[in-house]
Design an enzyme around this catalytic site. Structure first.
Site, PDB file in Angstrom:
ATOM      1  N   LEU A   1       0.827  -1.553   0.268  1.00  0.00           N
ATOM      2  CA  LEU A   1      -0.172  -0.487  -0.045  1.00  0.00           C
ATOM      3  C   LEU A   1       0.425   1.139   0.305  1.00  0.00           C
ATOM      4  O   LEU A   1       0.187   2.283  -0.302  1.00  0.00           O
ATOM      5  CB  LEU A   1      -0.987   0.111   1.535  1.00  0.00           C
ATOM      6  CG  LEU A   1      -2.061  -1.110   1.202  1.00  0.00           C
ATOM      7  CD1 LEU A   1      -2.885  -0.987   2.933  1.00  0.00           C
ATOM      8  CD2 LEU A   1      -2.549  -1.878   0.285  1.00  0.00           C
TER       9      LEU A   1
ATOM     10  N   TYR B   1       2.438  11.496 -11.198  1.00  0.00           N
ATOM     11  CA  TYR B   1       1.694  10.369 -10.789  1.00  0.00           C
ATOM     12  C   TYR B   1       1.078   9.027 -11.052  1.00  0.00           C
ATOM     13  O   TYR B   1       1.400   8.193 -10.996  1.00  0.00           O
ATOM     14  CB  TYR B   1       0.657  11.307  -9.694  1.00  0.00           C
ATOM     15  CG  TYR B   1       0.195  10.183  -8.913  1.00  0.00           C
ATOM     16  CD1 TYR B   1       0.745   9.952  -7.934  1.00  0.00           C
ATOM     17  CD2 TYR B   1      -1.064   9.681  -9.181  1.00  0.00           C
ATOM     18  CE1 TYR B   1      -0.082   8.497  -7.035  1.00  0.00           C
ATOM     19  CE2 TYR B   1      -1.837   8.384  -7.934  1.00  0.00           C
ATOM     20  CZ  TYR B   1      -1.207   8.055  -6.725  1.00  0.00           C
ATOM     21  OH  TYR B   1      -1.451   6.872  -6.041  1.00  0.00           O
TER      22      TYR B   1
ATOM     23  N   LYS C   1       2.671   4.609 -10.751  1.00  0.00           N
ATOM     24  CA  LYS C   1       1.774   4.253 -10.616  1.00  0.00           C
ATOM     25  C   LYS C   1       1.648   2.589 -11.625  1.00  0.00           C
ATOM     26  O   LYS C   1       2.314   2.031 -11.435  1.00  0.00           O
ATOM     27  CB  LYS C   1       0.550   4.282  -9.925  1.00  0.00           C
ATOM     28  CG  LYS C   1       0.123   5.049  -9.240  1.00  0.00           C
ATOM     29  CD  LYS C   1       0.400   4.070  -8.023  1.00  0.00           C
ATOM     30  CE  LYS C   1       0.036   4.612  -6.803  1.00  0.00           C
ATOM     31  NZ  LYS C   1       0.501   3.968  -5.388  1.00  0.00           N
TER      32      LYS C   1
ATOM     33  N   ASN D   1     -10.871   7.552  -5.681  1.00  0.00           N
ATOM     34  CA  ASN D   1     -10.679   7.871  -4.408  1.00  0.00           C
ATOM     35  C   ASN D   1     -11.683   7.211  -3.068  1.00  0.00           C
ATOM     36  O   ASN D   1     -12.924   6.491  -3.653  1.00  0.00           O
ATOM     37  CB  ASN D   1     -12.063   9.597  -4.809  1.00  0.00           C
ATOM     38  CG  ASN D   1     -11.349  10.527  -5.532  1.00  0.00           C
ATOM     39  OD1 ASN D   1      -9.855  11.151  -5.500  1.00  0.00           O
ATOM     40  ND2 ASN D   1     -12.083  10.829  -6.513  1.00  0.00           N
TER      41      ASN D   1
ATOM     42  N   HIS E   1     -47.444  10.925  34.881  1.00  0.00           N
ATOM     43  CA  HIS E   1     -47.674  10.499  36.260  1.00  0.00           C
ATOM     44  C   HIS E   1     -48.937   9.217  36.528  1.00  0.00           C
ATOM     45  O   HIS E   1     -49.384   9.039  35.476  1.00  0.00           O
ATOM     46  CB  HIS E   1     -47.694  11.396  36.511  1.00  0.00           C
ATOM     47  CG  HIS E   1     -46.790  12.777  36.480  1.00  0.00           C
ATOM     48  ND1 HIS E   1     -45.532  12.602  36.948  1.00  0.00           N
ATOM     49  CD2 HIS E   1     -47.107  13.628  35.667  1.00  0.00           C
ATOM     50  CE1 HIS E   1     -44.766  13.693  36.172  1.00  0.00           C
ATOM     51  NE2 HIS E   1     -45.780  14.414  35.457  1.00  0.00           N
ATOM     52  N   PRO E   2     -48.932   8.690  37.675  1.00  0.00           N
ATOM     53  CA  PRO E   2     -49.646   7.958  37.242  1.00  0.00           C
ATOM     54  C   PRO E   2     -50.993   8.418  37.746  1.00  0.00           C
ATOM     55  O   PRO E   2     -51.067   9.545  38.212  1.00  0.00           O
ATOM     56  CB  PRO E   2     -49.664   7.932  39.263  1.00  0.00           C
ATOM     57  CG  PRO E   2     -47.771   7.920  39.266  1.00  0.00           C
ATOM     58  CD  PRO E   2     -47.311   8.827  38.929  1.00  0.00           C
ATOM     59  N   GLY E   3     -52.087   8.021  36.799  1.00  0.00           N
ATOM     60  CA  GLY E   3     -53.671   8.304  37.673  1.00  0.00           C
ATOM     61  C   GLY E   3     -53.563   8.909  35.827  1.00  0.00           C
ATOM     62  O   GLY E   3     -54.971   9.921  35.441  1.00  0.00           O
TER      63      GLY E   3
END
Length: 368
Positions: free
Chosen positions: A53, A103, A107, A132, A279-281
């Site tokens: 690499l 480049y 390669k 890319n 909440h309760p109730g």
């Protein structure tokens, strides 16, 4: 199996070495720019497989391209030959090998070196002309527009776009690594030029817009379709560039005498997720929908769901609590409510099949 990785500290190298170590059957021999010549030669003398690499892509002097790419590759092959290591080599070339520039030419020359090694000694050589590559750990503000945009947008920094219509060919690093690793144990693989897939096509303007949408989603709560394909890969990449103080974010909470209501996540076409307390109730709801549907899950407390059919008047109720994971669906045409019949605060998760629209709420008040 001993696997040599040159360029192990690079973007692709870091991802590859981590994945190789996960296999549990591979001893990774990492070579970086800090490795000594002695370390390099020792690794080459032991290698059963090579991922090459390392390379040069932004030298101060263009003449360094040939030495850093073709020259280093020639030295690597010469050493393998001297150690009588006829081993497979995976090489990360570039799509620019098809172009006439310094480049790309370097390669292409490196590819030629590897092809000669393959033909002369029967070693398999796998050449990937990568476009890319994007993903986690790619260096920003260097030579990757994806990395630069993700890094800068995540931090509220400006980005520069010269040509928003400029086309990009992109491949995700995890897909590259999957292609690489598949070759290790496949003895029947054909060498030569390799296809890497999938390749995603976009343009610079769309790329920037998509990443900005990721950032904005923390305010809108609308997530993109991040479960598959390019958007999945790009979102994972964007998140990997978040600074640590951005790992968490607050979302709005609405409180009243009944309890709290919090919208957690919205989707473009699969509704939204919320939770509420009572909440309760306390009774919540007391409305019906024509088309909207919902799923409720009580995760703490005890609840009674009441239903009444808007035409027939039929009534129905369901009792459920947090000890038994059970989804309760609301059905169009039935008015419904939920009452906390326990002694503790109740917490309920809620999914609705559409994002709430105040202009067209499809929510008509009607007691059960």
């Amino acid at each position: 199996m001993r696997v040599l990785v040159t360029g192990a500290n690079g973007f692709i190298g870091k991802n590859l070495c981590l994945r190789l170590n996960e296999l549990g059957t591979v001893e990774v021999l990492p070579i970086t720019r800090e490795s000594s010549e002695v370390e390099l030669q020792s690794a080459l003398s032991q290698a059963d497989f090579v991922f090459h690499l390392a390379g040069v892509n932004r030298p101060q002097d263009p003449a360094e391209f040939q030495m850093g790419n073709a020259g280093v590759t020639q030295s690597l092959c010469d050493s393998l030959i001297s150690y009588k290591r006829v081993v497979p080599i995976v090489y990360t070339s570039s799509s620019q090998a098809e172009l006439d520039n310094a480049y790309g030419n370097s390669k292409l020359a490196a590819e030629d070196v590897l092809n000669i090694y393959s033909k002369s000694y029967g070693a398999k050589v796998f050449i990937f002309r990568l476009p890319n590559v994007f993903g986690k750990w790619c260096k920003s503000n260097y030579n990757s527009v994806v990395a630069t945009f993700c890094h800068n947008i995540a931090r509220g920094l400006p980005i520069k776009i010269n040509d928003p219509m400029a086309e990009l060919q992109l491949v995700y690093v995890d897909d590259v690594i999957n292609n690489f690793i598949s070759l290790i144990h496949r003895t029947n693989s054909q060498g030569g030029l390799q296809d890497v897939s999938p390749i995603y096509t976009t343009n610079v303007g769309n790329l920037a817009a998509q990443i900005n949408t990721f950032k904005d989603s923390r305010n809108t709560l609308v997530t993109e379709r991040v479960g598959a394909g390019f958007i999945r890969a790009l979102y994972a990449t964007y998140v990997s560039y978040l600074p640590t103080d951005e790992f968490a974010y607050e979302i709005p909470k609405y409180s009243d005498s009944r309890g709290e209501f919090v919208e957690v996540l919205k989707t473009p076409d699969a509704g939204q997720f919320s939770f509420f307390t009572a909440h309760p109730g306390i009774t919540r709801g007391g409305h019906y929908h024509h088309t909207k549907t919902e799923k409720f899950l009580v995760i703490r407390g005890k609840a009674r769901f009441g239903f009444r059919h808007m035409i027939s008047g039929e009534k129905y109720e369901i009792i459920t609590d947090g000890t038994k994971p059970e989804i309760v669906e609301t059905v169009p045409g039935w008015t419904h409510d939920i009452t906390n019949i326990g002694i503790d605060e109740m917490i309920v998760m809620l999914w609705a099949n559409e994002i709430f629209d105040r202009e067209k709420p499809d929510t008509i008040a009607e007691k059960v």
